[in-house]
Design a protein around this motif. Structure first.
Motif, PDB file in Angstrom:
ATOM      1  N   TYR A  11       1.596   4.124  -3.031  1.00  0.00           N
ATOM      2  CA  TYR A  11       1.422   5.559  -2.773  1.00  0.00           C
ATOM      3  C   TYR A  11       2.519   6.356  -3.491  1.00  0.00           C
ATOM      4  CZ  TYR A  11       1.525   9.988  -0.233  1.00  0.00           C
ATOM      5  OH  TYR A  11       1.548  11.320   0.085  1.00  0.00           O
TER       6      TYR A  11
ATOM      7  N   THR B 203       0.835  -1.206   0.000  1.00  0.00           N
ATOM      8  CA  THR B 203       0.000   0.000   0.000  1.00  0.00           C
ATOM      9  C   THR B 203       0.868   1.254   0.000  1.00  0.00           C
ATOM     10  OG1 THR B 203      -1.736  -1.166   1.204  1.00  0.00           O
ATOM     11  CG2 THR B 203      -1.821   1.238   1.232  1.00  0.00           C
ATOM     12  N   LYS B 204       1.919   1.245   0.825  1.00  0.00           N
ATOM     13  CA  LYS B 204       2.832   2.382   0.869  1.00  0.00           C
ATOM     14  C   LYS B 204       3.600   2.515  -0.444  1.00  0.00           C
ATOM     15  CE  LYS B 204       4.605   5.624   3.588  1.00  0.00           C
ATOM     16  NZ  LYS B 204       3.791   6.619   4.286  1.00  0.00           N
TER      17      LYS B 204
END
Length: 973
Positions: free
Chosen positions: A806, A802-803
């Motif tokens: 980003y 998820t990071k």
């Protein structure tokens, strides 16, 4: 689908099927088809099919047009021009009639293959310029455009608009080369790369804005069909629709603006977007030539930091000022006091936001910004006669209030002046201070109104002589009451000011005051939230008690507070102030404190580097040198653990893997950074063709075990123990904390692929395996796998991925992995979201062919089936290298239970075996209309099988992309 676009064949077809030559026999047939509410095929599909027939049969045609029977008077001049067959001419006219029906909308025409777009434009020039063939882009240059035929001038305008459009589209397709997905043909690339072509188009369109007479819009009826009795080309240009200057200019300025916008020439883009908006609003009778969306135009203008309403749109100006760090905010609020367009709630919220940000130290602004905003808000409340806002005027802020109210008083109406006058009366009654009255009288704008206020007060409200004298400024001795203050309250007030203050000079003064009033109380106890790392606390405690100790503590604590709130500049400023302060100090601990402060400065810079990745304003080379120096042995003052860990993280993200790999592993947080660096070296050196070092695998694996203390064996054969208090690897939480600070793509690739492989090995279910780049480079087995937690691995992987997305939102491999993770967790709608996003990016919004990937297609089939969308699942079965008929037939058998619209997807089937099954299925269910529809589609496919492989492949890709676009509307968010 009820139209066959190619040619008749020998296969029996439905009597309702229309063959292409029937359009020539009946002039109304094409228009009737296009006027349907939902024409199938679409207009652009018709153009594509008509043009593909010309390409297919170009070398086989024998019959030539007889120029002697034509209306050309210059046969001798153009004998060397290529000749078209009557069949070709008929198809070209059909294509142009369809293009004219959709008003030559380039947004619609761009879905055609590049060579087809080129053909349509070249055909238009041929018919519009007296059947003279002009090869694009070798268009002659004309000194005087006014002598050209109006239809040809329209064709030239359309062509030059098209050149700018494809140049903009190419910017996106060029970005896809990073992923190896750019399928632009050599013809397209050479055409767009020609700066000369683009410059010529720019000059032409800019000049077109100065034309007195603009060309008319060529319509459907302008192009005359050929018949068996009349093979002569006789276009009727009298059916062209006149274009207004405003509509023509609006479209041209929009095309120019979009081009300059994507070339990042925002000044030119803003100018043309603004002109487009003005022309747009002045258009009265629209012909359809203008294809500008008003909302999209507004979006472009906002992106250029401008508005169409000019200075009157004060609310929009407010939002823009907030986005630009409050630049011009005072002027906006000052104007609003006269126009009253911004709701008062917005203005109060603005003031509170600035006050809160200043108190927390998130940013710094001019000292007078907040007081001026408060004064402007007070003026607005006075004019609106609302009491929701409290503003206490005194000698300290009277000048600011005068500054705020004077411009409004100059232009306000009489009712507003009365409101201001009433406020001044209440002010002078409350603040019986000559200085305030003097300042009001001295202001040129307020003096007249103030004198009226004084006269009113003296004649109607007061009978005592002392009050008029006081208001008129007569010096009088006033009794001042000694305000006895509570010393403890004064100390608490100073402490509160210290907590809220972030200015070093003010902090110094406040500290001096509080020390003078209460020298026994340590400032270290003022705020319980102020905590310093143990090394810093130890040094400060060892310092002699006094001002330097307290000042050092406050600046260090506030600097750390600001760092945690990501206010890097102010945090560094406080530390630099402290370094300058202790430079003149004496004592044994001063050098040590100075060195520790240097480490804290480095920590702030490293945090800024990781948080603002890729931090373009930081000197990466200098930062890397500082990090390496910090980790080198021999330092007299050792950095604390947090700083050394951040150094290792920064060096990983800066690509200094050689240094980390060779670093002596004195602490466990060095070990994990070193093993990641070694894996990155192997990956770059062997290009993914050799297994990666097991060190990272062996180091991470015990974290997911059931025992809190496990031994591991490195590749060197030595055994080490990971304890529960290890800085980075003893617990899942600490591991996530370390991995989430990684930024560089290769480093993230190593960690993500390793965790994905570990999950697959521990779960050991082939149907639920994760797939990502370089996953096969890790070990395939784990001894005693049951003692490890695969769910914990998946949780860590999800957080890291998820990071990573980003920072790298267009990484296709990671996006598909996120789809796999959601699939494994049973979140099928979310998995479709990520799978479709990856296809959306890899195909440049489905303008490029979709590459076959059986892994994600099978999972999309399973997800659609689970979500009760069986028709979608059946269609996806065709996407596989070898169509999965078993799954397709099963899903089609479940159609009565499905939640997707069946009929809407018939045109997305192209596999005849599946269509045959549909015919049989509908016959059994007595669904005769659907059976008829399936037979029609199957008949068309049988006819199209006579096409060459390239055309069939393009048709298949077109159907795929149309279907995937429909799925995106449903699942992508």
């Amino acid at each position: 689908m009820d139209v066959d676009l190619l040619r008749p064949g020998t296969v029996p077809i439905s009597p309702d099927t229309i063959l292409w030559f029937e359009f020539l026999l009946s002039e109304d047939l094409l228009l009737k088809h296009l006027e349907k509410q939902f024409p199938d095929p679409l207009p652009t599909e018709l153009i594509s099919k008509f043009t593909s027939v010309v390409f297919e049969s170009a070398n086989n045609e024998i019959k030539r047009i007889d120029l002697e029977n034509g209306d050309s008077k210059d046969n001798n001049v153009y004998d060397d021009q290529p000749k078209y067959s009557l069949r070709h001419l008929a198809l070209k006219i059909l294509s142009l009639k369809v293009a004219a029906y959709i008003k030559w909308n380039l947004d619609l025409l761009k879905v055609l293959p590049f060579k087809f777009q080129l053909t349509v434009l070249q055909d238009l020039m041929f018919f519009a310029n007296n059947q003279i063939i002009i090869e694009i882009p070798n268009i002659p240059e004309y000194d005087n455009l006014s002598i050209l035929p109006q239809p040809y001038l329209f064709a030239l305008t359309l062509y030059h608009r098209w050149v700018l459009r494809i140049a903009v589209n190419y910017i996106f397709s060029n970005q896809m080369k990073m992923y190896g997905n750019s399928d632009a043909s050599s013809l397209e690339e050479s055409f767009i790369r020609s700066t000369e072509n683009i410059q010529r188009s720019l000059y032409f369109l800019i000049e077109a804005l100065n034309w007195e007479n603009v060309p008319s819009l060529l319509t459907f009826d302008c192009f005359t069909m050929l018949t068996e009795d009349n093979t002569e080309i006789r276009n009727d240009w009298t059916h062209a629709l006149p274009l207004s200057k405003e509509e023509f200019s609006a479209q041209i300025t929009y095309d120019l603006a979009v081009f300059y916008f994507f070339k990042e020439n925002y000044e030119m883009a803003t100018s043309y977007f603004t002109s487009c908006a003005q022309f747009f609003k002045n258009v009265v009778d629209k012909t359809g030539f203008l294809s500008v969306d008003w909302n999209e135009l507004q979006g472009y203008l906002l992106a250029c930091n401008t508005t169409m309403e000019g200075t009157n749109n004060l609310l929009q100006q407010l939002h823009i000022s907030i986005a630009n760090q409050y630049m011009g905010i005072l002027n906006t609020l000052q104007q609003d006091n006269s126009h009253k367009k911004i709701p008062m709630s917005y203005r109060i919220s603005l003031e509170l936001d600035i006050r809160g940000a200043l108190s927390s130290g998130k940013f710094t602004v001019a000292r007078d910004l907040l007081p001026k905003i408060q004064a402007l808000n007070a003026v607005r409340c006075i004019l609106d006669q609302v009491s929701v806002y409290h503003y206490d005027i005194n000698l300290n802020n009277i000048d600011t209030f005068i500054w705020a109210v004077s411009p409004t008083l100059k232009i306000c109406n009489e009712s507003d002046k009365e409101r201001i006058q009433s406020f001044l009366i209440q002010l002078l009654l409350k603040q019986k201070t000559p200085e305030i009255l003097n300042k009001l009288i001295q202001d040129d704008t307020l003096s007249g109104l103030t004198k009226k206020v004084v006269e009113k007060l003296s004649t109607t409200l007061y009978s005592k002589p002392v009050l008029p004298d006081l208001l008129l400024g007569t010096p009088k001795e006033t009794f001042e009451c000694n305000n006895l203050r509570n010393p403890r309250l004064e100390v608490r007030s100073l402490e509160q000011q210290i907590i809220l203050c972030y200015d070093p000079m003010e902090l110094r003064q406040l500290l001096v005051k509080i020390t003078a009033r209460n020298g026994s109380r340590s400032v270290m106890r003022i705020n319980p939230c102020w905590e310093l790392p143990i090394p810093l606390q130890s040094v400060l405690v060892a310092m002699p008690k006094g001002f330097l100790q307290d000042f050092s503590f406050i600046l260090l604590a506030k600097s750390r507070e600001l760092m945690l709130s990501k206010n890097w500049s102010l945090s560094l400023e406080l530390l630099e102030t402290l370094k300058a302060e202790i430079h003149v100090g004496t004592g044994n601990v001063i050098p040590k404190l100075n060195r520790l402060i240097s480490w804290e400065v480095l920590l702030i810079q490293m945090n800024q580097f990781l948080e603002e990745w890729p931090a373009p304003n930081l000197d990466k080379k200098e930062l890397a040198q500082k990090c390496e120096a910090c980790l080198q042995p021999g330092e007299s003052v050792l950095p604390r653990t947090e700083i050394m860990e951040y150094c290792a993280l920064c060096l990983l993200s800066l690509g200094h893997w050689d240094f980390l790999a060779s670093l002596e592993k004195r602490w466990s947080y060095f070990e994990i950074a070193s093993t990641i660096a070694t894996a990155c070296q192997d990956l770059m050196k062997y290009k993914g063709n050799k297994k990666l070092s097991r060190d990272l695998w062996d180091l991470v694996l015990p974290v997911f075990g059931s025992s809190p203390l496990q031994s591991k064996r490195s590749s060197s054969g030595s055994t080490s123990v990971i304890h529960r208090d290890s800085p980075t690897t003893s617990t899942k939480t600490q591991l996530i904390s370390f991995f989430l600070k990684l930024r560089e793509t290769t480093v993230l690739t190593v960690v993500i692929s390793m965790l994905a492989r570990l999950h697959n090995v521990l779960r050991d279910e082939s149907s639920l395996e994760l797939s990502v780049d370089y996953i096969i480079l890790w070990p395939a087995v784990v001894s005693n796998a049951n003692s490890y937690n695969s769910k914990a691995v998946l949780e860590v992987l999800t957080e890291i991925l998820t990071k990573a997305l980003y920072y790298y939102p267009t990484n296709i491999s990671w996006m598909r992995l996120m789809g796999d993770i959601n699939f494994v967790n049973g979140h099928h709608e979310e998995s479709l979201n990520y799978y479709l996003k990856s296809l959306l990016i890899s195909t440049d919004n489905f303008s490029l062919p979709t590459r076959n990937d059986d892994h994600i297609i099978r999972r999309m089939i399973k997800s659609c089936s689970t979500l009760n969308c069986h028709t979608q699942a059946a269609i996806l079965c065709q996407f596989l290298e070898e169509p999965d008929y078993t799954s397709a037939f099963h899903n089609l058998a479940e159609q009565k239970l499905c939640s997707d619209a069946t009929d809407a997807y018939y045109h997305c089937f192209w596999d005849t075996s599946i269509l045959e099954y549909l015919v049989t299925l509908h016959h059994k269910r007595a669904e005769y209309q659907r059976r008829k529809h399936a037979i029609q589609v199957m008949g068309l496919l049988e006819l199209n099988s006579n096409n060459n492989e390239e055309i069939q492949h393009e048709a298949s890709n077109l159907r795929k992309n149309i279907f995937l676009r429909a799925l995106c509307k449903q699942y992508v968010h």
